[in-house]
Design a protein around this motif. Structure first.
Motif, PDB file in Angstrom:
ATOM      1  N   GLU A   1      14.524   0.836  16.144  1.00  0.00           N
ATOM      2  CA  GLU A   1      14.801   1.316  14.792  1.00  0.00           C
ATOM      3  C   GLU A   1      16.169   0.884  14.286  1.00  0.00           C
ATOM      4  OE1 GLU A   1      14.130   5.502  14.815  1.00  0.00           O
ATOM      5  OE2 GLU A   1      11.959   5.272  14.656  1.00  0.00           O
ATOM      6  N   LEU A   2      17.094   0.594  15.196  1.00  0.00           N
ATOM      7  CA  LEU A   2      18.445   0.249  14.792  1.00  0.00           C
ATOM      8  C   LEU A   2      18.681  -1.259  14.741  1.00  0.00           C
ATOM      9  CD1 LEU A   2      20.420   2.929  16.868  1.00  0.00           C
ATOM     10  CD2 LEU A   2      19.659   3.053  14.483  1.00  0.00           C
ATOM     11  N   THR A   3      17.701  -2.053  15.162  1.00  0.00           N
ATOM     12  CA  THR A   3      17.869  -3.501  15.204  1.00  0.00           C
ATOM     13  C   THR A   3      17.788  -4.096  13.808  1.00  0.00           C
ATOM     14  OG1 THR A   3      16.825  -3.562  17.383  1.00  0.00           O
ATOM     15  CG2 THR A   3      17.057  -5.650  16.227  1.00  0.00           C
ATOM     16  N   GLU A   4      18.758  -4.952  13.498  1.00  0.00           N
ATOM     17  CA  GLU A   4      18.739  -5.699  12.244  1.00  0.00           C
ATOM     18  C   GLU A   4      18.427  -7.168  12.531  1.00  0.00           C
ATOM     19  OE1 GLU A   4      21.913  -3.283   9.421  1.00  0.00           O
ATOM     20  OE2 GLU A   4      22.512  -5.173  10.364  1.00  0.00           O
ATOM     21  N   PHE A   5      17.642  -7.753  11.656  1.00  0.00           N
ATOM     22  CA  PHE A   5      17.341  -9.175  11.762  1.00  0.00           C
ATOM     23  C   PHE A   5      17.918  -9.860  10.540  1.00  0.00           C
ATOM     24  CE2 PHE A   5      14.384  -7.031  14.432  1.00  0.00           C
ATOM     25  CZ  PHE A   5      14.194  -7.882  15.520  1.00  0.00           C
ATOM     26  N   ARG A   6      18.706 -10.902  10.800  1.00  0.00           N
ATOM     27  CA  ARG A   6      19.389 -11.533   9.684  1.00  0.00           C
ATOM     28  C   ARG A   6      19.298 -13.049   9.781  1.00  0.00           C
ATOM     29  NH1 ARG A   6      25.024  -8.974   9.760  1.00  0.00           N
ATOM     30  NH2 ARG A   6      25.463 -10.430   8.054  1.00  0.00           N
TER      31      ARG A   6
ATOM     32  N   LEU B   1      11.789   0.872  11.437  1.00  0.00           N
ATOM     33  CA  LEU B   1      11.269   2.111  10.871  1.00  0.00           C
ATOM     34  C   LEU B   1       9.865   1.862  10.341  1.00  0.00           C
ATOM     35  CD1 LEU B   1      14.524   3.169   9.010  1.00  0.00           C
ATOM     36  CD2 LEU B   1      13.621   4.183  11.098  1.00  0.00           C
ATOM     37  N   THR B   2       9.242   2.879   9.800  1.00  0.00           N
ATOM     38  CA  THR B   2       7.885   2.703   9.281  1.00  0.00           C
ATOM     39  C   THR B   2       7.878   2.083   7.885  1.00  0.00           C
ATOM     40  OG1 THR B   2       7.928   4.992   8.494  1.00  0.00           O
ATOM     41  CG2 THR B   2       6.931   4.575  10.650  1.00  0.00           C
ATOM     42  N   GLU B   3       9.068   1.885   7.292  1.00  0.00           N
ATOM     43  CA  GLU B   3       9.184   1.178   6.030  1.00  0.00           C
ATOM     44  C   GLU B   3      10.263   0.110   6.151  1.00  0.00           C
ATOM     45  OE1 GLU B   3       8.671   3.201   2.067  1.00  0.00           O
ATOM     46  OE2 GLU B   3       9.317   4.908   3.279  1.00  0.00           O
TER      47      GLU B   3
ATOM     48  N   VAL C   1       9.315  11.057   0.481  1.00  0.00           N
ATOM     49  CA  VAL C   1       7.998  10.605   0.942  1.00  0.00           C
ATOM     50  C   VAL C   1       8.192   9.668   2.124  1.00  0.00           C
ATOM     51  CG1 VAL C   1       5.925   9.306   0.350  1.00  0.00           C
ATOM     52  CG2 VAL C   1       6.927  10.859  -1.315  1.00  0.00           C
ATOM     53  N   HIS C   2       7.505   9.945   3.212  1.00  0.00           N
ATOM     54  CA  HIS C   2       7.626   9.166   4.440  1.00  0.00           C
ATOM     55  C   HIS C   2       6.240   8.664   4.847  1.00  0.00           C
ATOM     56  CE1 HIS C   2      11.558  11.230   4.775  1.00  0.00           C
ATOM     57  NE2 HIS C   2      10.863  12.281   4.359  1.00  0.00           N
ATOM     58  N   PHE C   3       6.197   7.483   5.448  1.00  0.00           N
ATOM     59  CA  PHE C   3       4.922   6.885   5.829  1.00  0.00           C
ATOM     60  C   PHE C   3       4.857   6.682   7.334  1.00  0.00           C
ATOM     61  CE2 PHE C   3       5.695   5.539   1.467  1.00  0.00           C
ATOM     62  CZ  PHE C   3       4.500   5.901   0.866  1.00  0.00           C
TER      63      PHE C   3
ATOM     64  N   GLN D   1       0.839  -1.202   0.000  1.00  0.00           N
ATOM     65  CA  GLN D   1       0.000   0.000   0.000  1.00  0.00           C
ATOM     66  C   GLN D   1       0.879   1.259   0.000  1.00  0.00           C
ATOM     67  OE1 GLN D   1      -0.750  -2.760   2.189  1.00  0.00           O
ATOM     68  NE2 GLN D   1      -1.971  -3.342   0.413  1.00  0.00           N
ATOM     69  N   GLN D   2       1.980   1.224   0.740  1.00  0.00           N
ATOM     70  CA  GLN D   2       2.902   2.359   0.742  1.00  0.00           C
ATOM     71  C   GLN D   2       3.477   2.591  -0.645  1.00  0.00           C
ATOM     72  OE1 GLN D   2       5.690   1.177   3.779  1.00  0.00           O
ATOM     73  NE2 GLN D   2       4.504   2.114   5.426  1.00  0.00           N
TER      74      GLN D   2
END
Length: 599
Positions: free
Chosen positions: A478-483, A565-567, A199-201, A175-176
């Protein structure tokens, strides 16, 4: 709320938040001048608006002529005397079009709900683009008229404008992507990486939290370490978002403490229930031809005024000559029992109550304070019924006493400049489809032996495995990465130049989903991730499987996802001479590509 710090950027910027709602829309903005404290303002003048200078919302309605050209938008589309032109020229109305953007997996709309179709030869992106273009033009004129040297000022920010687009909690990347495409078509941004990055969501639930923080509503509620629940009741959806406060020194921040919810039970569904009732009531009368008009009158007046189910309610729709005592019509007024009108609201009320109680059970912080915002929150009947029903559970429901209709637009600007939310909760389980080496001693494998496939190296593999990268209800900063590590075996070498991966969602109840052939309907492709691996493929060496004399190449890599983040942000990582290399991945949400990926 702590006072805002002066803007520290190097040059002037404009932040525009577009709140495109199902029934009403608005724009808020903020001028970011270096060294100045940001201030959030609303656009309060629109063409043909009745309350000149005092209304921050316009109807989300567009009229097109037979050639597909926009003819009337917003307040202009509901102006007096327009009916004759609409009928004579055959204009086509687009309303409630936001609901056409809803995710395909989302809860199906009630079968009785009549969603107006999109105009012929118009996609939902086309209609969104036309409405965005109109809102942007209105904002430009308002800002130019309201600020000194308006034309010169606008020229200084026109190419330095950041757009915040708000959407329901249930909307996702697909949708974004369509909303961003609409922003390009509307001319808000150029179709470049730099333009799209402007553009930010943000979800409507999160914008409502920002609005409540600005209004000072959250401070007392969180003094004892509790959380708050924001219920954003709008025209189409009802969004629930729960937050807890964290504070380090003077820095104020909030974290989601439960996965957010989104329900299709906004105010338009009350109108739809009224329409069904009126359709049956008037079916064999001369007034049935006026069904649309009578429903519209209910929506504009009776629905808003309804406060007491013990008193009769009236829909004023005609003149003194309109009467039918058997139907309760006298002097152009249709009389309804208050209990009947209450039933129009009941599905929405029950849905919201159940959703609130469910949300409060799963939060990581106790909840006793609930804020009701959004256009539907203006209904006294909705508010009183929710408050009365929730009090026995020790839940205190309140609503801001003013400007609830601009909570989302103002909160959208606050999201950009204040950035209060630092952690969010995963709504679903996210992972990748993959295969696994066949193990004849594993009962799960043996039961799927008829689906064995051989890879390019000749090894037996089982498809339909689901590799979890992020589990549902995980709190994500917001800074967490999942790998997650993966490998791929292919032949020939050129097949490694570009890799494609399906990122999938599991929306079922299992806490550890493993196989995609279990709960099959609960899996859906979120997006297609593509990455250029041509540099890595040049470093690969040919391999040989002696038993079956297959030659092949093998690549090992990690999929790295950032959800905080929101995206969504995706990267592909690999080791090169002991050093980690990363390739930014392109995320594709195109509907046609997703459909083919699911086949």
């Amino acid at each position: 709320m702590p006072p805002r710090a002066p803007y520290t950027g190097a040059y002037r910027k404009l932040v525009l938040a577009l709140d495109i709602g199902t029934t009403f829309s608005g724009v808020s903005y903020c001028i970011l001048d270096p060294g100045q404290i940001p201030e959030i303002r609303s656009v309060t003048r629109y063409p043909a608006q009745e309350n000149v200078g005092g209304d921050s919302k316009i109807p989300t309605i567009i009229y097109y002529d037979q050639s597909g050209t926009v003819r009337a938008v917003g307040a202009e589309a509901v102006g007096e005397g327009l009916e004759d032109i609409i009928e004579d020229e055959g204009w086509i109305k687009a309303e409630w079009f936001k609901l056409h953007l809803r995710p395909h997996w989302s809860t199906a709309l009630d079968s009785s709900f009549v969603l107006p179709p999109l105009p012929p030869n118009k996609t939902v992106v086309d209609v969104f683009a036309d409405f965005m273009k109109y809102l942007y033009a209105c904002a430009r004129k308002y800002i130019q008229d309201s600020h000194a040297s308006g034309t010169i000022f606008w020229a200084s920010v026109e190419h330095h404008t950041e757009f915040v687009l708000t959407h329901p909690n249930g909307w996702e990347g697909a949708q974004q992507a369509r909303m961003r495409r609409a922003a390009v078509h509307a001319g808000l941004i150029p179709d470049t990486d730099e333009g799209r990055a402007r553009v930010h969501f943000v979800t409507e639930g999160e914008t409502s939290l920002h609005f409540c923080i600005q209004s000072g509503l959250t401070t007392e509620a969180m003094m004892n370490g509790e959380g708050v629940l924001i219920v954003d009741a709008g025209g189409g959806t009802v969004d629930l978002s729960a937050y807890g406060q964290t504070q380090t020194g003077a820095q104020l921040s909030f974290q989601e403490v439960a996965s957010p919810q989104c329900h299709f039970q906004g105010s338009v569904f009350v109108t739809n229930h009224a329409r069904i009732f009126l359709d049956a009531l008037l079916k064999n009368s001369k007034f049935h031809d006026d069904l649309d008009h009578i429903t519209k009158c209910f929506d504009k007046t009776t629905k808003l005024r309804f406060r007491n189910n013990r008193e009769p309610q009236y829909i004023k729709f005609g003149t003194a000559r309109d009467k039918d005592p058997q139907l309760g019509i006298r002097s152009g007024q249709l009389k309804l029992h208050g209990l009947d009108v209450a039933q129009f609201f009941q599905p929405s009320i029950l849905c919201i109550i159940n959703a609130i109680l469910e949300q409060c059970k799963i939060t990581s912080k106790p909840i006793s304070t609930i804020f009701l915002v959004g256009g539907f929150a203006a209904s006294d009947w909705l508010y009183s019924q929710l408050k009365e029903s929730l009090e026995p559970f020790g839940l205190d429901l309140s609503r801001p006493d003013s400007h609830v209709n601009k909570a989302v637009a103002d909160g959208g600007v606050s999201f950009y400049i204040d950035h209060f939310v630092t952690a969010r909760v995963a709504k679903y389980t996210y992972g990748m489809p993959c295969s696994v080496g066949y193990d004849g001693t594993n009962i799960e494998h043996v039961s799927r032996a008829n689906s064995i496939l051989q890879n390019a190296a000749g090894y037996d593999r089982l498809p339909n495995r689901f590799s979890v990268i992020l589990a549902k209800d995980t709190q994500v900063s917001e800074l967490t990465e999942f790998r997650k590590s993966f490998s791929s075996i292919r032949w020939p070498l050129e097949s490694f130049d570009a890799l494609e991966f399906n990122l999938m969602c599991y929306r079922g109840c299992s806490t550890s989903p493993c196989w995609r052939d279990v709960d099959l309907e609960m899996y859906s492709t979120l997006c297609l991730i593509t990455a250029d691996m041509s540099q890595l493929s040049k470093l690969l060496h040919i391999r040989h499987h002696g038993k079956r004399s297959y030659f092949y190449y093998k690549i090992e890599y990690d999929i790295v996802l950032s959800f905080g983040l929101t995206e969504l942000i995706a990267q592909v990582c690999w080791k090169e001479n002991g050093e980690e290399k990363r390739s930014p991945a392109k995320i594709v949400y195109d509907h046609d590509i997703l459909e083919s990926a699911l086949e």
